[in-house]
Design an enzyme around this catalytic site. Structure first.
Site, mmCIF file in Angstrom:
data_model
loop_
_atom_site.group_PDB
_atom_site.id
_atom_site.type_symbol
_atom_site.label_atom_id
_atom_site.label_comp_id
_atom_site.label_asym_id
_atom_site.label_seq_id
_atom_site.Cartn_x
_atom_site.Cartn_y
_atom_site.Cartn_z
ATOM 1 C CE LYS A 287 -3.894 -2.257 2.217
ATOM 2 N NZ LYS A 287 -4.428 -2.797 3.464
ATOM 3 C CD GLN B 56 -3.655 -4.479 6.467
ATOM 4 O OE1 GLN B 56 -3.724 -3.448 5.800
ATOM 5 N NE2 GLN B 56 -4.011 -5.649 5.985
ATOM 6 C CG ASP C 47 -10.101 -0.003 4.943
ATOM 7 O OD1 ASP C 47 -9.895 -0.562 3.854
ATOM 8 O OD2 ASP C 47 -9.371 -0.127 5.935
HETATM 9 N N1 GUN Z 1 -6.967 -6.646 5.886
HETATM 10 C C1 GUN Z 1 -7.172 -7.356 4.765
HETATM 11 N N2 GUN Z 1 -7.788 -6.596 3.820
HETATM 12 C C2 GUN Z 1 -7.970 -5.382 4.384
HETATM 13 C C3 GUN Z 1 -8.534 -4.162 3.919
HETATM 14 O O1 GUN Z 1 -9.032 -4.046 2.784
HETATM 15 N N3 GUN Z 1 -8.522 -3.123 4.795
HETATM 16 C C4 GUN Z 1 -8.004 -3.238 6.049
HETATM 17 N N4 GUN Z 1 -8.040 -2.167 6.834
HETATM 18 N N5 GUN Z 1 -7.473 -4.354 6.515
HETATM 19 C C5 GUN Z 1 -7.450 -5.411 5.680
#
Ligand code: GUN
Length: 295
Positions: free
Chosen positions: A54, A98, A121
């Protein structure tokens, strides 16, 4: 006949290129870069890989990346204080914590602390509510990426039968809301659904998001259906080597479907691209600028 293979990697690459163009324009207009803050608590190796990706893709798109790594034993008050600080920071347009969090931290409490207008998100209940009633807001990245692939493949989805397998807050429920918003006839199937193969067989669109390797078989699929496989399951392959497979048995599915996403290279690459799109949209809104057209 063999299905068209939906190339999510190529689609995501093209989307990131459009984002980079608009991110550069934003920087010129606003006098600052759009910014994404990512918070990682603990050392989960898979999460660490995602967070690195990311950060790298954020910078490659011409946006600012702020990474916050906290130890696994961080207490809730410390994490909430960091989120408050990011909510108030004018350089931060998007905040992503995350998941999963270590077990002693409440995901619900933490997500609720994020400013809904920075919740790129789309996990905050304010954004889930906006999606449910058809208002503008942030939509979770994976289902929005699936919808982009579906519309690119099929055009107008109106009137199509869609079956979403899985009812998670992150994928299944928002995916169903998005498909309903496109005027599909939507069924949400889950672990208690009876006669799942028959339910799947009536679908023009199948979205599989259950996390069960190779569960959906080719003979469950209506000939010509469009199959979107959200599953990413690590299994033991030939000679004991680890390999990634989806929730759909690709080998049999590809013989029956009209179009299908591979794993890897289908839905996976879309998630971060949509996260960047959401961040850029947040930046425009916060700067009082019209949303960029990323289509
Ligand atoms: N963990 C796995 N996929 C995601 C996501 O799309 N967003 C977040 N915040 N955590 C994740």
């Amino acid at each position: 006949m063999s299905a068209a293979i939906i190339d999510g990697k190529a689609f995501a690459g093209a989307l990131r290129a459009r984002i980079a163009t608009h991110a550069a324009r934003f920087e010129q207009g606003a006098g600052r870069k759009a910014g994404l803050a990512v918070v990682l608590v603990g050392e989960d190796p898979a999460s660490a890989v995602y967070v690195r990706s990311k950060g790298r893709q954020t910078v490659e798109a011409g946006m600012a990346s702020f990474e916050h790594r906290l130890p696994a034993d961080t207490d809730e008050a410390t994490l909430l204080a960091l989120i408050e600080q990011l909510n108030a920071d004018p350089a931060v347009d998007g905040i992503l914590v995350q998941l999963p969090l270590p077990a002693h931290l409440s995901e619900q409490t933490v997500i609720a602390a994020i400013d809904p207008d920075k919740d790129v998100d789309g996990f905050h209940t304010t954004n889930a509510g906006r999606l449910a009633v058809g208002q503008k807001g942030f939509v979770p990245c994976t289902p929005l990426g699936c919808l982009m692939l579906l519309k690119d493949q099929l055009g107008d989805l109106s009137g199509l039968e869609a079956v979403v397998i899985g009812r998670s807050n992150i994928v299944g429920k928002p995916m169903a809301a998005l498909l309903l918003g496109e005027s599909c006839t939507v069924t949400v199937a889950h672990s208690r659904t009876k006669n799942l193969p028959d339910v799947v067989r009536r679908a023009d669109i199948v979205v599989a998001a259950v996390g069960r390797p190779l569960m959906v078989q080719g003979d469950w699929i209506k000939p010509g259906a469009c199959v979107i496989d959200v599953g990413i399951n690590r299994v033991e392959g030939p000679e004991g080597k680890p390999m990634l497979v989806g929730d759909v048995d690709y080998a049999s599915g590809v013989q029956v479907a009209g179009a299908i996403t591979p794993v890897p290279g289908g839905v996976g690459p879309m998630t971060i691209a949509v996260l960047l799109a959401n961040t850029l949209t947040a930046a425009h809104a916060r700067a009082g600028l019209p949303a960029p057209d990323l289509s």
